[in-house]
Design an enzyme around this catalytic site. Structure first.
Site: not given
Ligand code: IDP
Ligand code: MG
Length: 155
Positions: A112, A126
């Site tokens: 993403n 961070e």
């Molecule tokens: P964020 O990046 O929008 O803050 P977080 O929940 O902190 O989201 O998760 C960190 C990173 O972990 C996400 O940007 C993504 O790369 C990965 N991630 C989070 N949830 C999922 C999931 O359900 N499947 C696969 N990767 C995930």
């Protein structure tokens, strides 16, 4: 003014999106106060993603984030943490609104393209995790009076 941390992930770097993403923040009026390329290793990634260690996708996240160098930056501006998160869009890029970075450049939850700090406290942690004090720069933007009203500059 508030500061926040961004990471242009390996997909952004390898897909040639880094410049375009940074341009969005510059055009918005955010000030770049730190910027560097780093190859993140397992130790620092385990610290950065500590809230996700128990998730089934964690091994993939570690492998993906250490697959190539990333570009890490610190952006400064009024309400920068919330603003940058909203410019990034929601985690699942498939659901991220068009016009956001994830909405325009990605379609996956795990690939993403960008990380952004999610709160003022997280941003402080961070920034100190990834930047030494002398890698962050205080300087005046000569267009600041065209970006903010006087009272907004003190926020
Ligand atoms: P964020 O990046 O929008 O803050 P977080 O929940 O902190 O989201 O998760 C960190 C990173 O972990 C996400 O940007 C993504 O790369 C990965 N991630 C989070 N949830 C999922 C999931 O359900 N499947 C696969 N990767 C995930
Ligand atoms: Mg997060």
């Amino acid at each position: 003014m508030e500061r926040t941390l961004i990471i242009l992930k390996p997909d952004a770097v390898n897909r040639g999106l880094s410049g375009e993403i940074i341009t969005r923040f510059e055009k918005k009026g955010l000030k770049i106060v730190g910027l560097k390329m780093v190859w993140l290793k397992e130790g620092i990634l385990r610290e950065h993603y500590a809230h996700l260690v128990s998730k089934p996708f964690f091994p993939d996240l570690l492998e993906f984030m250490s697959r190539s160098p990333v570009i890490i930056g610190v952006l400064e501006g009024r309400n920068a943490v919330e603003l940058v998160r909203s410019m990034c869009g929601v985690t699942d890029a498939n659901k991220a609104a068009p016009g956001t970075i994830r909405g325009d450049f990605a379609l996956s939850t795990s690939r993403n393209v960008i990380h952004a700090s999610d709160s003022h406290e997280t941003a402080e942690k961070e920034i100190s995790r990834f930047f030494k004090k002398d890698e962050l720069f205080d300087y005046g933007l000569n267009n600041i009076k065209y970006l903010y009203a006087d009272d907004e500059m003190k926020q």
